[in-house]
Design an enzyme around this catalytic site. Structure first.
Site, PDB file in Angstrom:
ATOM      1  N   HIS A 263       0.826  -1.214   0.000  1.00 26.84           N
ATOM      2  CA  HIS A 263       0.000   0.000   0.000  1.00 26.84           C
ATOM      3  C   HIS A 263       0.864   1.269   0.000  1.00 26.84           C
ATOM      4  CE1 HIS A 263      -4.179   0.842  -0.077  1.00 26.84           C
ATOM      5  NE2 HIS A 263      -4.410   1.068   1.179  1.00 26.84           N
TER       6      HIS A 263
ATOM      7  N   ASN B  37      -6.432   6.503   3.930  1.00 26.46           N
ATOM      8  CA  ASN B  37      -7.870   6.704   3.745  1.00 26.46           C
ATOM      9  C   ASN B  37      -8.321   8.128   4.011  1.00 26.46           C
ATOM     10  OD1 ASN B  37      -7.782   3.996   3.230  1.00 26.46           O
ATOM     11  ND2 ASN B  37      -9.013   3.387   4.983  1.00 26.46           N
TER      12      ASN B  37
ATOM     13  N   ASP C  38      -0.811   2.507  -5.338  1.00 26.62           N
ATOM     14  CA  ASP C  38      -0.876   1.082  -5.630  1.00 26.62           C
ATOM     15  C   ASP C  38      -2.183   0.769  -6.338  1.00 26.62           C
ATOM     16  OD1 ASP C  38      -2.049   1.767  -2.990  1.00 26.62           O
ATOM     17  OD2 ASP C  38      -2.635  -0.341  -2.973  1.00 26.62           O
TER      18      ASP C  38
ATOM     19  N   ASN D 141      -9.475   3.692  -1.314  1.00 23.30           N
ATOM     20  CA  ASN D 141      -9.967   4.689  -0.363  1.00 23.30           C
ATOM     21  C   ASN D 141      -9.142   5.972  -0.341  1.00 23.30           C
ATOM     22  OD1 ASN D 141     -12.220   3.227   0.497  1.00 23.30           O
ATOM     23  ND2 ASN D 141     -10.977   2.036   1.922  1.00 23.30           N
TER      24      ASN D 141
END
Length: 193
Positions: free
Chosen positions: A23, A72, A97, A118
């Site tokens: 991530h 997020n 990513d 997100n």
């Protein structure tokens, strides 16, 4: 304001525990770009770490930014950076990513939805637009029935780490090419290779 200024945001999560996660590949790409520019990240009032420089003399100025927030909730810092540098979202490149792209692949696009990402969802909400450039770094799909959320928060495998420097270099090259020659030129190089 520099007429040839780009804001390049690398998505990820803060702290050393997340540094090697799939991530965080967006922030890994920014580290590669900062090394190329011999620039150091410094704390910025937009709740981000920022490094500024040019990839080559006379080239476009890049503001590299890593939000200090969790992925997020990246939108607030990104919107604040755009305001601080007086930039339109058309001068924003987000490096992130992407599960839907095979590992070791870079894809480029302007606009579109968030595709369940997100970090992108929050940036779109905070800026009020999806009209910014994305450098999508392929991390592939999780094996078997592993949940996507678990997969992205795990470090790259030893096999992936062997080729990760090449992937990061390709994504950094893509950012530099977008800033210097435009999205279409970069897409021609990266989508036809």
């Amino acid at each position: 304001m520099d007429a040839n200024l780009w804001l390049v945001v690398g998505l990820g999560n803060p702290g050393p525990g997340y540094a090697g996660n799939r991530h965080n590949v967006g922030q890994m790409v920014l580290a590669e770009l900062a090394d190329r520019m011999a620039a150091n990240f410094k704390s910025h009032r937009t709740n981000s770490a920022v490094a500024e420089g040019r990839s080559f003399p006379g080239g476009p100025k890049l503001v590299l930014a890593k939000p200090n927030t969790f992925m997020n909730v990246s939108g607030g810092p990104v919107a604040a950076l755009l305001r601080f540098y007086s930039l339109e979202p058309s001068r924003l490149i987000v490096v992130h990513d992407d599960l839907d792209i095979p590992y070791d692949t870079v894809k480029l696009k302007l606009g579109g939805g968030h595709g369940g990402h997100n970090g992108l969802r929050d940036i779109i909400a905070a800026t009020g637009t999806n009209d910014f450039i994305r450098v999508r770094v392929g991390i592939g799909r999780p094996p078997g029935r592993q949940p996507s959320a678990d997969f992205v928060l795990k470090d790259f495998s030893s096999t992936e780490r062997a080729t990760l420097p090449n992937l990061l270099a390709d994504a950094a090259d893509a950012v530099e090419l977008i800033a210097a020659d435009g999205l279409v030129a970069a897409q021609l190089k990266f989508h036809t290779a």
